[in-house]
Scaffold this motif. Sequence first.
Motif, PDB file in Angstrom:
ATOM      1  N   ASN A 102       0.820  -1.226   0.000  1.00  0.00           N
ATOM      2  CA  ASN A 102       0.000   0.000   0.000  1.00  0.00           C
ATOM      3  C   ASN A 102       0.852   1.273   0.000  1.00  0.00           C
ATOM      4  N   PHE A 103       1.901   1.249  -0.768  1.00  0.00           N
ATOM      5  CA  PHE A 103       2.827   2.377  -0.746  1.00  0.00           C
ATOM      6  C   PHE A 103       2.215   3.636  -1.363  1.00  0.00           C
ATOM      7  N   ASP A 153       9.938   8.952  -0.398  1.00  0.00           N
ATOM      8  CA  ASP A 153      11.358   8.731  -0.719  1.00  0.00           C
ATOM      9  C   ASP A 153      12.152   8.378   0.537  1.00  0.00           C
ATOM     10  N   ASN A 184       2.413   7.796  -0.194  1.00  0.00           N
ATOM     11  CA  ASN A 184       2.666   8.980  -1.024  1.00  0.00           C
ATOM     12  C   ASN A 184       1.475   9.927  -0.987  1.00  0.00           C
ATOM     13  N   ARG A 217      17.555  -2.070  -5.826  1.00  0.00           N
ATOM     14  CA  ARG A 217      16.231  -1.463  -6.002  1.00  0.00           C
ATOM     15  C   ARG A 217      15.796  -1.851  -7.405  1.00  0.00           C
TER      16      ARG A 217
HETATM   17  N1  LIG Z   1       7.982   8.371  -3.107  1.00  0.00           N
HETATM   18  C1  LIG Z   1       8.223   7.555  -4.119  1.00  0.00           C
HETATM   19  N2  LIG Z   1       7.204   6.800  -4.561  1.00  0.00           N
HETATM   20  C2  LIG Z   1       7.419   5.957  -5.569  1.00  0.00           C
HETATM   21  C3  LIG Z   1       8.673   5.855  -6.192  1.00  0.00           C
HETATM   22  N3  LIG Z   1       8.576   4.921  -7.170  1.00  0.00           N
HETATM   23  C4  LIG Z   1       7.301   4.461  -7.161  1.00  0.00           C
HETATM   24  N4  LIG Z   1       6.575   5.101  -6.188  1.00  0.00           N
HETATM   25  C5  LIG Z   1       5.186   4.965  -5.857  1.00  0.00           C
HETATM   26  O1  LIG Z   1       4.882   3.686  -5.383  1.00  0.00           O
HETATM   27  C6  LIG Z   1       3.479   3.500  -5.508  1.00  0.00           C
HETATM   28  C7  LIG Z   1       3.176   2.097  -5.945  1.00  0.00           C
HETATM   29  O2  LIG Z   1       1.821   1.956  -5.958  1.00  0.00           O
HETATM   30  P1  LIG Z   1       1.097   0.661  -6.404  1.00  0.00           P
HETATM   31  O3  LIG Z   1       1.846   0.020  -7.533  1.00  0.00           O
HETATM   32  O4  LIG Z   1      -0.343   1.001  -6.641  1.00  0.00           O
HETATM   33  O5  LIG Z   1       1.253  -0.303  -5.220  1.00  0.00           O
HETATM   34  P2  LIG Z   1       0.896  -0.212  -3.685  1.00  0.00           P
HETATM   35  O6  LIG Z   1       0.134   1.021  -3.341  1.00  0.00           O
HETATM   36  O7  LIG Z   1       2.178  -0.418  -2.947  1.00  0.00           O
HETATM   37  O8  LIG Z   1      -0.049  -1.429  -3.505  1.00  0.00           O
HETATM   38  P3  LIG Z   1       0.354  -2.945  -3.346  1.00  0.00           P
HETATM   39  O9  LIG Z   1       1.624  -3.177  -4.085  1.00  0.00           O
HETATM   40  O10 LIG Z   1      -0.787  -3.727  -3.909  1.00  0.00           O
HETATM   41  O11 LIG Z   1       0.505  -3.198  -1.885  1.00  0.00           O
HETATM   42  C8  LIG Z   1       2.984   4.536  -6.504  1.00  0.00           C
HETATM   43  O12 LIG Z   1       2.243   5.519  -5.805  1.00  0.00           O
HETATM   44  C9  LIG Z   1       4.280   5.143  -7.054  1.00  0.00           C
HETATM   45  O13 LIG Z   1       4.126   6.517  -7.357  1.00  0.00           O
HETATM   46  C10 LIG Z   1       9.727   6.691  -5.713  1.00  0.00           C
HETATM   47  O14 LIG Z   1      10.867   6.666  -6.181  1.00  0.00           O
HETATM   48  N5  LIG Z   1       9.462   7.521  -4.665  1.00  0.00           N
END
Ligand SMILES: Nc1nc2c(ncn2[C@@H]2O[C@H](COP(=O)(O)OP(=O)(O)OP(=O)(O)O)[C@@H](O)[C@H]2O)c(=O)[nH]1
Length: 343
Positions: free
Chosen positions: A211-212, A225, A216, A247
Amino acid sequence: MILASSSDFSYKSKLHQQDNLLETIFNRITLPTFVLDQNHTIVFWNHALEQLTSHNKNNMIGTQNQWMAFYASKRPTLADLIIEGGKDDAVSHFYKNKYRKSPLIEDAFEAEDFFPDIGGKGEWLSFTAASIKDENGNVIGAIETLLNISVTKQSQIALKESEERYKQLSITDNLTGLYNKRHFTERLMTELERAHRYDQHFSLCLIDLDNFKQMNDNYGHLFGDQILAEFGCIIKKNLRNSDTAYRYGGEEFVIILPGSLLDGSRVVANRIRVDLVEKIFLCDDDQNPITLTASFGITVSSSEDSKIEELIRRADKALYLAKKTGKNKVESLVTSVLSAGSP
Ligand SMILES: Nc1nc2c(ncn2[C@@H]2O[C@H](COP(=O)(O)OP(=O)(O)OP(=O)(O)O)[C@@H](O)[C@H]2O)c(=O)[nH]1
């Protein structure tokens, strides 16, 4: 000056007559040079060497103190070793990996070394020592010529360091300090080849933060980050020296664990998982403690894997399973060969 064996009087006197001429010639040579007789006594010490070492010829000629000009404690110079017979093992003992036989002069050696006590900050010198023989081929002394190569050496070192730095940067992810995806691909290919060649196994562990997107969305991209960087530290802290972490993409990470089978890599993955669960993140704008979880998909290399994509696909499937069945867990998938066998 005595450069001949004591028995060879006529030869000695011939050289004596030529002393002045030889001294003039030596002093006109810009290459720092000294000459020892067969008793290791200095017979010539030219101006260029005085300038290089700050040791005056008047204090050096007639002594066996040549070592003082180059080393902090008493030891043979290359010229001394030549007088002793120029034995390979003796030269190697004092100049290990820094010397070679001269391609130009028979029975001569050349070497390269850093002399920390010369000048204020030390100098790199390249030096050649050759024997001086009488008419019968007996060694009656040795001549050593030196060349200050500090400028060339320092630019070589600087170039090597900047190549190293550039290489390191080109394989590093600058946010987390872990290796980047390009390096992962290269390393995984190497590991797979090695595993096949030595009939060994290694584990691959894909990690995805749960749920990243919410992080954000709720706290901002910069805070996201910061979490990624701190998670990089958590991963590194839990690895052995032989394990490498990368990564893989946005919030996806991957670890290669050479020599680890399923049980071992599960332990590592669970340690990282628990460390993350227990980690409290604080955001400047919101003092509520923030926690986060991650899901893990592990696979183990098998003799059936002909391409790295097969391994990645299996680890990805295991990760998908972990996500689908509740997240914050470690799942694994191995080939039928391995599931029937030991791991
Ligand atoms: N802050 C930051 N966010 C990143 C970076 N790379 C990817 N993201 C974010 O990581 C998030 C990934 O979201 P999702 O692929 O929907 O996955 P999730 O919310 O982790 O959901 P699940 O994987 O199902 O648990 C997105 O909001 C991207 O913008 C980065 O370098 N920095």
